[in-house]
Design a protein around this motif. Structure first.
Motif, PDB file in Angstrom:
ATOM      1  N   GLN A 110       0.872  -1.178   0.000  1.00  0.00           N
ATOM      2  CA  GLN A 110       0.000   0.000   0.000  1.00  0.00           C
ATOM      3  C   GLN A 110       0.904   1.222   0.000  1.00  0.00           C
ATOM      4  O   GLN A 110       1.863   1.292   0.778  1.00  0.00           O
ATOM      5  CB  GLN A 110      -0.842   0.043   1.281  1.00  0.00           C
ATOM      6  CG  GLN A 110      -1.827  -1.095   1.453  1.00  0.00           C
ATOM      7  CD  GLN A 110      -2.455  -1.039   2.836  1.00  0.00           C
ATOM      8  OE1 GLN A 110      -1.730  -1.075   3.844  1.00  0.00           O
ATOM      9  NE2 GLN A 110      -3.765  -0.971   2.906  1.00  0.00           N
ATOM     10  N   PHE A 112       0.158   4.334   0.981  1.00  0.00           N
ATOM     11  CA  PHE A 112       0.049   5.146   2.184  1.00  0.00           C
ATOM     12  C   PHE A 112       0.826   4.531   3.352  1.00  0.00           C
ATOM     13  O   PHE A 112       1.386   5.259   4.190  1.00  0.00           O
ATOM     14  CB  PHE A 112      -1.417   5.379   2.584  1.00  0.00           C
ATOM     15  CG  PHE A 112      -1.548   6.137   3.869  1.00  0.00           C
ATOM     16  CD1 PHE A 112      -1.117   7.462   3.964  1.00  0.00           C
ATOM     17  CD2 PHE A 112      -2.058   5.533   5.013  1.00  0.00           C
ATOM     18  CE1 PHE A 112      -1.205   8.167   5.155  1.00  0.00           C
ATOM     19  CE2 PHE A 112      -2.156   6.224   6.202  1.00  0.00           C
ATOM     20  CZ  PHE A 112      -1.730   7.541   6.283  1.00  0.00           C
ATOM     21  N   GLY A 113       0.884   3.200   3.388  1.00  0.00           N
ATOM     22  CA  GLY A 113       1.682   2.552   4.426  1.00  0.00           C
ATOM     23  C   GLY A 113       3.120   3.062   4.412  1.00  0.00           C
ATOM     24  O   GLY A 113       3.712   3.373   5.453  1.00  0.00           O
ATOM     25  N   HIS A 116       3.227   6.825   5.396  1.00  0.00           N
ATOM     26  CA  HIS A 116       2.962   6.970   6.827  1.00  0.00           C
ATOM     27  C   HIS A 116       4.194   6.588   7.644  1.00  0.00           C
ATOM     28  O   HIS A 116       4.652   7.338   8.508  1.00  0.00           O
ATOM     29  CB  HIS A 116       1.769   6.077   7.178  1.00  0.00           C
ATOM     30  CG  HIS A 116       1.267   6.242   8.580  1.00  0.00           C
ATOM     31  ND1 HIS A 116       0.734   7.415   9.052  1.00  0.00           N
ATOM     32  CD2 HIS A 116       1.222   5.365   9.628  1.00  0.00           C
ATOM     33  CE1 HIS A 116       0.374   7.267  10.321  1.00  0.00           C
ATOM     34  NE2 HIS A 116       0.667   6.026  10.690  1.00  0.00           N
ATOM     35  N   ARG A 117       4.755   5.424   7.351  1.00  0.00           N
ATOM     36  CA  ARG A 117       5.885   4.919   8.134  1.00  0.00           C
ATOM     37  C   ARG A 117       7.170   5.704   7.855  1.00  0.00           C
ATOM     38  O   ARG A 117       7.907   6.045   8.770  1.00  0.00           O
ATOM     39  CB  ARG A 117       6.129   3.439   7.819  1.00  0.00           C
ATOM     40  CG  ARG A 117       5.027   2.508   8.283  1.00  0.00           C
ATOM     41  CD  ARG A 117       5.416   1.051   8.007  1.00  0.00           C
ATOM     42  NE  ARG A 117       4.301   0.154   8.244  1.00  0.00           N
ATOM     43  CZ  ARG A 117       3.409  -0.211   7.320  1.00  0.00           C
ATOM     44  NH1 ARG A 117       3.536   0.215   6.071  1.00  0.00           N
ATOM     45  NH2 ARG A 117       2.409  -1.025   7.627  1.00  0.00           N
ATOM     46  N   PRO A 124      -4.556   9.138   4.968  1.00  0.00           N
ATOM     47  CA  PRO A 124      -4.497   8.740   3.538  1.00  0.00           C
ATOM     48  C   PRO A 124      -5.231   9.740   2.652  1.00  0.00           C
ATOM     49  O   PRO A 124      -6.100   9.370   1.883  1.00  0.00           O
ATOM     50  CB  PRO A 124      -5.172   7.359   3.538  1.00  0.00           C
ATOM     51  CG  PRO A 124      -6.098   7.373   4.698  1.00  0.00           C
ATOM     52  CD  PRO A 124      -5.472   8.268   5.740  1.00  0.00           C
ATOM     53  N   HIS A 150      -8.805  -0.764  -0.054  1.00  0.00           N
ATOM     54  CA  HIS A 150      -8.605   0.513   0.653  1.00  0.00           C
ATOM     55  C   HIS A 150      -9.510   0.643   1.868  1.00  0.00           C
ATOM     56  O   HIS A 150      -9.322   1.555   2.675  1.00  0.00           O
ATOM     57  CB  HIS A 150      -8.842   1.688  -0.298  1.00  0.00           C
ATOM     58  CG  HIS A 150     -10.258   1.798  -0.784  1.00  0.00           C
ATOM     59  ND1 HIS A 150     -10.914   0.758  -1.400  1.00  0.00           N
ATOM     60  CD2 HIS A 150     -11.151   2.829  -0.763  1.00  0.00           C
ATOM     61  CE1 HIS A 150     -12.143   1.147  -1.719  1.00  0.00           C
ATOM     62  NE2 HIS A 150     -12.310   2.386  -1.342  1.00  0.00           N
ATOM     63  N   VAL A 154      -4.493   0.803   7.127  1.00  0.00           N
ATOM     64  CA  VAL A 154      -3.095   0.417   6.914  1.00  0.00           C
ATOM     65  C   VAL A 154      -2.876  -0.985   7.472  1.00  0.00           C
ATOM     66  O   VAL A 154      -3.085  -1.236   8.655  1.00  0.00           O
ATOM     67  CB  VAL A 154      -2.131   1.411   7.597  1.00  0.00           C
ATOM     68  CG1 VAL A 154      -0.687   0.947   7.413  1.00  0.00           C
ATOM     69  CG2 VAL A 154      -2.303   2.812   7.026  1.00  0.00           C
ATOM     70  N   ASN A 201      -4.533   3.543   0.061  1.00  0.00           N
ATOM     71  CA  ASN A 201      -4.547   2.260   0.767  1.00  0.00           C
ATOM     72  C   ASN A 201      -4.910   1.080  -0.121  1.00  0.00           C
ATOM     73  O   ASN A 201      -5.097  -0.041   0.371  1.00  0.00           O
ATOM     74  CB  ASN A 201      -5.507   2.314   1.961  1.00  0.00           C
ATOM     75  CG  ASN A 201      -4.832   2.953   3.177  1.00  0.00           C
ATOM     76  OD1 ASN A 201      -3.607   2.924   3.300  1.00  0.00           O
ATOM     77  ND2 ASN A 201      -5.615   3.545   4.064  1.00  0.00           N
TER      78      ASN A 201
END
Lengths: 266, 266
Positions: A110, A112-113, A116-117, A124, A150, A154, A201
């Motif tokens: 994904q 967005f994962g 984000h990380r 998202p 999605h 996450v 996502n």
């Protein structure tokens, strides 16, 4: 360009929208020619496969005039402003080569994962938009997306640094299998100029390419301005830290550029 | 089962024939179940990917009753006797797994090139027949074939021992590109039970499989008896040295076996 009610509904329910022939052959020709030039350059933004073939050229809109226009194009920016209800900025911009014969796999992940990380993106409210520069066939390593994935937020992921030359937070096999059982698998294909938009996502991946047909695509990652990244860890040319809202160009800007480009080459 | 005039013409001109749903779901179910059992076995005939996933089970017809019937099936043997005008024997028999998520690539190659160089087979009077045990989609690593490439004889090849766990005589990229420019690319897909026959000099390959859909196929390599191999270098269970002509079974033999198999499992 505004999305229709039907497109907004599909995006909400399925997580993706495909717009065939969103850009004309004339507009795409200049981008394809410029992409080839960039891939030949020796610069830190151009990453390569283990074989030496180009894999990704980051931030091409910051050092190439044609891609600078694409990065402000209303056919790409306006739908995102419509979806997020605010201005956007460019979080990431890249041209993926998926070179003929040697284009390597992108494992299931994904986006967005990763944002984000690795970048500290809060929500998202960013999205990948891909513009096909070559014809995407079922057999030259097309993007495969898992509809409805999605809706799961996450998902847990492991940091894969061994499969390919690009480190990625990837999903485990049972998770991917469960999501595909549920949502199926979509493989949008088509002529150069097609545009695929998908939720941050959405789970997606692509197989290797052993055919003589390269499959170059441009990825714009547009983020809502209020959703700017909080804790960047990657270089500025991978995850931009200039959160200035994008000012769109005219709809015919790329076409005009293509025409003067063709004229200059005569 | 005899090939029609149209099929014979297609084979001559294009080098391949596809027979959708040549075997029924009932017939295929038993082969699929038996293949899974074989892949779980720890035996020298079962080769694995670097990941440990099964890649190929050789000579399954010599140690499995269901595959022993398939190896004598008139829907596969009779067309070959018709094409070569004489009896055939089994040169090679294998079940290829193309496992879900990890199924690896097969680089572009000609089968007869391998049989000629490694086994001393005189002429391309042998042919691969593949029987689909799972549904073959465009996206789970289908076999890709280059029509008309069989008209070029044996092309120069290099021995690739590094790309995958299976050493193979593979073609170089400019050659493959030239042949695909000329003949295009065909990717036969379809339900389990489909049968693909292609000339020993047809150039073919397949990409990796990152989907949760395995793509098991059986390959029978049938050789004209007079064309037996002269200088074998590979183990007997990879390139057989028993040149006894195949005696066909009845057309309903596999169906009857499947029914008694299902009964026994009740």
């Amino acid at each position: 360009m505004k999305l229709t009610e039907a497109q907004l509904k599909q995006f909400d329910e399925q997580g993706w929208i495909f717009l065939p022939e969103c850009f004309s052959a004339e507009e795409i020709a200049v981008l394809r020619a410029e992409a080839e030039k960039i891939f030949d350059e020796d610069r830190e933004e151009v990453w390569r496969e283990k074989s030496g073939a180009p894999r990704t050229a980051f931030a091409a809109h910051t050092y190439n005039d044609a891609f600078a226009i694409l990065a402000r194009h209303p056919r790409l920016i306006e739908p995102l402003e419509q979806l997020w209800g605010e201005k956007t900025y460019m979080h990431q911009f890249k041209v993926n080569a998926k070179a003929k014969f040697t284009g390597d796999v992108w494992q299931w992940h994904q986006d967005f994962g990763v944002w984000h990380r690795d970048d500290g993106m809060p929500e998202p409210r960013a999205m990948n938009i891909s513009v096909f520069l070559d014809e995407v066939y079922p057999f030259n390593g097309p993007l495969m997306i898992v509809p409805k994935s999605h809706k799961h937020g996450v998902l847990e992921a492991g940091h894969d640094t061994s499969t390919t030359s690009y480190p990625l937070w990837t999903l485990d096999e049972p998770t991917v299998e469960r999501l595909i059982d549920e949502g199926g698998l979509e493989v949008p294909t088509g002529k150069p100029g097609g545009v695929l938009m998908f939720h941050g996502n959405i789970v997606h991946g692509s197989a290797g390419n052993i055919t003589p047909y390269p499959r170059k695509i441009v990825y714009l990652t547009l983020n809502a301005v209020s959703n700017y990244i909080r804790t960047p860890t990657r270089p500025e040319w991978i995850a931009h830290q200039d959160f200035t809202p994008i000012e769109m160009c005219e709809d015919d800007a790329l076409l005009n550029f293509a025409r003067s480009y063709a004229k200059a080459a005569e």
